[in-house]
Structures are given as C-alpha cells and as structure tokens.
Design an enzyme around this catalytic site. Structure first.
Site, short mmCIF file in Angstrom:
data_model
loop_
_atom_site.label_atom_id
_atom_site.label_comp_id
_atom_site.label_asym_id
_atom_site.label_seq_id
_atom_site.Cartn_x
_atom_site.Cartn_y
_atom_site.Cartn_z
CG ASN A 7 -1.82 1.13 1.34
OD1 ASN A 7 -1.79 2.03 0.50
ND2 ASN A 7 -2.66 1.14 2.36
NE ARG A 92 -6.21 1.23 -0.02
CZ ARG A 92 -6.33 2.24 0.82
NH1 ARG A 92 -5.30 2.62 1.55
NH2 ARG A 92 -7.45 2.89 0.92
CG HIS A 181 -12.88 2.89 3.27
ND1 HIS A 181 -13.57 3.86 3.96
CD2 HIS A 181 -11.58 3.12 3.52
CE1 HIS A 181 -12.72 4.64 4.62
NE2 HIS A 181 -11.50 4.21 4.35
NE ARG A 242 -9.94 11.92 4.70
CZ ARG A 242 -9.92 10.65 4.33
NH1 ARG A 242 -10.83 10.20 3.50
NH2 ARG A 242 -9.00 9.83 4.77
CD GLU A 387 -9.01 -1.66 4.14
OE1 GLU A 387 -8.46 -1.39 5.22
OE2 GLU A 387 -9.41 -0.80 3.34
#
Ligand code: AMP
Length: 402
Positions: A7, A92, A181, A242, A387
């Site tokens: 990743n 990823r 996601h 965020r 993940e």
C-alpha cells in the site's frame, strides 16, 4: 502462495507478506518519511513477533521497496531467503475510475489506465504507480495485481452515483460518485453473512468503516448499492480531519471571504476539519476525544455527538434505500474498538429493528462479535477489517488463472 501486499502512499509504503494457505501474514511493516535522510523502516516478523526498526536515508519508493525486500530476507528475523520466493505482488490502488470493476493483472495497458485515473486521485494513484514501477524493476519475475478501493462500488445504480450537475461534466471529466474502502466493505459484509449463517444474496447489510477515514455502504444481495464517499474520499461522514458532507456553496463563499487558493481550501477540508475542527483543534483521534469528553470537555463531546448524529442519518437513509435492513456491521479502528460510539449510534434505533445488547457491545478490542440482543430484527456485529487479506487472495486468484 507467498504474496507481498503493498500500500504505497506519497511518503510511505505499508507491506505485508501473506501465506495464502494459512491466510495469515508472515511479516509486516511500514516505511515512513520516504524522500528524507531520516526515513523510518519498521518491520515485524509474525513468526516470533520480533521487531526491527531503522532510521535510514530513503529517497524514493524503489529504494524503500528494495529495503523492504532485504529486510524480509534478514538472516535472523526474515520470512524468506530470496526474493524469488515471492509468488506475486498485490497492490492497493485507490482509484480505478469506471475502468476497473474488479482486480486485474497489471499489464502496460492497465498501468496506463491507472495513470489516466490519477486525474481523479492526484494524491493517491501516482504513489501507487511508483510502487508498481519499483516492483517491476525489483521483482521482474513476480506477476503484479492491482486491487482497487473503488471496484466494489461499481455496482451502484446510476441514481446513486450521478451528481446533479450538468451532464457534460461527467462526459468530459468523469465527475461522478465512485466510493472507496471497497475491499473493507466487501470483506466485512461477507464475514457478517457467514457469522449470521445466511447467504449474502438474501441480505440487506449496512457496513460502517469507521477509522481515520470513514465511509458507510448499503449492500443489497451482496452488491454495493450506495456508499457515502463520492468522487473523492471527502464526501459523506465526518472523519478525523475531513469535513464530509457540506453545502458546496460554503466552499466558494469561504474562498471569497478568506481569499483562499484552491490548495488552501483543499487543505482546510481534508486536513483541518472533521473531528479535529469540531473539537476546537483538540484531536482527530476518537480515543482522546472520548477521554476528554468523559472529563467534561464540551468541545470533545460536540465532536462525538456530530460524528454519531451524521452516522445515524446515513443508517436511516440506507435502510430506506434498500427497503429494509438485516445487519449492521461496524469495522475500522473506531468501529472495532469504540463501544461508546457503537452504543450511541444504536440508541433509539429500535424503530428500525436495531436492538443492541449493552453487555455484548462492551467489547473494546478488535474481535468478531454479535453485539445485538437475542431476537433483534437487525443483527449488529463488529468485524475487524482485513483489506490486506482480500488483496492477497484476489492476487492469488488472478495469478492461479494465468
Ligand atoms: P484506523 O484508521 O482504522 O486505524 O482508525 C483510527 C481511529 O480509530 C482513531 O480515531 C483512533 O482513535 C480510533 N481507535 C482505535 N482504537 C480505539 C479505541 N480503543 N477506542 C476508541 N477509538 C479507537
């Protein structure tokens, strides 16, 4: 098979080496501060838990991955003896646009398409591509697979993904909602169906991935039918830093009033908003906010209240979008660990069939658990996300077909 899962961010590389037979990582770690002479490499062998930490000069992603490969071969703590033991690499990749609705073997054509999608994710896809290029150089005989954050949501109906702006913008610039996601929502929904003991094809599930980034997805008959993140991972729930959903006119108004440039307003919405802003700059970390709120800090309490309120609104909306609800699944650092947030989120939700068992909800570490009352019409679960495992298994599946 031994699959290296990568990743790659702008200044970091997270890695896990998976043994797909046991479905467990053999080693994992992280390189941070790439591009500096004080980069940090952290490595952990999952065999004996031993750790390596180094501060070294790492100026680019190729050097970072070369370091990762040599650490994986470390005489005392390594997991392999030579790079050829790595059967494949799974990357990823954040944005697959409309081009990728599933994981793919990386060819030159795929590489070019990921590059085109970089227009939609300028902070994320370019470092993903750097990781891919570095592996092509360093592991030329290992096939490479791209697994996209957006792919799972490509099943959304048009009414869920189209923005109500002039159609030419979609045609010209691919402006639409994509969702993120995806590997996490995919994984926890499948695990939830297995735990409940029903076919995913028969279930209406809401999955809430609550970490530093937060998103919530409506999954009907196994397919994503709506999700809270949009063209970018900024839309939707309140997150650590965020802002999530906001009246778009606020942005142009602030830009005019404060004379802000594009980069400044972008930074404001992505890095200085969310829980951090609501708590008056106290923290973006839910653990800290919970502790502060318990000691009577009103700003921390407000941040938590807004976070939960917005989350509950989405649960109601997605139950309506699917015409019912069978299961609600919490995952991510907050979803897996924060019993207080899950508890508040399920308060006064009996009208929807959500009946939380307070004792069962008390789990505060990442485990799979059913936390609803016996007989609750909606099953509520915590499922730790995985993940990297999804990336490793997808990579294996594609490589085996070659
Ligand atoms: P993630 O991005 O999935 O690693 O999640 C990070 C978020 O999870 C941060 O807001 C953490 O404060 C939160 N978190 C992790 N552990 C806990 C915990 N035990 N209680 C509350 N929040 C937690």
């Amino acid at each position: 098979m031994k699959i290296l899962v990568l990743n790659c961010g702008s200044s970091s590389v997270k890695f896990q080496l998976f043994n797909t037979e046991t479905e467990k990582p053999m080693a994992k770690g992280l390189v941070e501060r790439i591009g500096t002479s004080t980069a940090k490499l952290r490595y952990q062998s999952m065999h004996d838990g031993r750790k390596i930490e180094k501060t070294i000069e790492i100026l680019d992603h190729t050097v970072a991955i070369r370091r990762v490969l040599s650490t994986l071969q470390d005489k005392e703590n390594g997991a392999i003896t030579q790079p050829s033991e790595i059967d494949a690499v799974g990357h990823r990749v954040v944005h697959g646009g409309e081009t990728f609705s599933e994981s793919v073997l990386i060819t030159q054509e795929v590489y070019n398409q990921i590059d085109i999608c970089a227009d939609l994710a300028p902070l994320h896809n370019p470092p993903n591509l750097k990781g891919i290029s570095a592996c092509q150089r360093l592991l030329p005989n290992s096939p490479q697979v791209a697994v996209f954050d957006t792919a799972f949501h490509q099943t959304m109906p048009k009414r869920a993904w189209i923005y109500a702006v002039p159609a030419i913008l979609y045609k010209r610039h691919a402006i639409r909602r994509y969702g993120f996601h995806g590997t996490s929502h995919f994984y926890v929904s499948r695990r939830a169906a297995e735990i409940i003991g029903k076919d995913i094809e028969e279930l209406k599930i809401i999955t809430a991935h609550l970490g530093n980034g937060c998103s919530i997805t409506a999954i009907k008959n196994g397919k994503s039918v709506d999700t809270s993140m949009g063209m970018t991972p900024l839309e939707g729930l309140v997150m650590g830093t965020r802002c999530g959903d906001i009246d778009p006119a606020v942005i142009t108004h602030i830009m005019a009033m404060e004379e802000l440039r594009l980069s400044e307003i972008n930074a404001m919405m992505n890095k200085h908003s969310g829980l951090y802003a609501l708590s008056g700059g106290l923290s973006n970390d839910m653990r800290e906010l919970t502790e502060e709120a318990m000691e009577g800090n009103a700003a921390a309490q407000l941040a938590i209240d807004v976070f939960v309120y917005r989350l509950k609104k989405y649960i109601g909306a997605y139950a309506a979008a699917m015409g019912g609800l069978d299961a609600l699944v919490f995952t991510g650092g907050i979803g897996e660990n924060a019993a207080n947030i899950r508890g508040k989120c399920c308060e006064n939700m009996e009208f929807l069939g959500i009946r939380l068992d307070k004792k069962k909800n008390a789990v505060t570490r990442a485990i799979e658990a059913r936390i609803s009352e016996e007989g609750s019409p909606v099953q509520v679960l915590t499922v730790p996300t995985a993940e990297e495992l999804v990336i490793a298994l997808d990579t294996q599946g594609i490589v085996k077909k070659m």
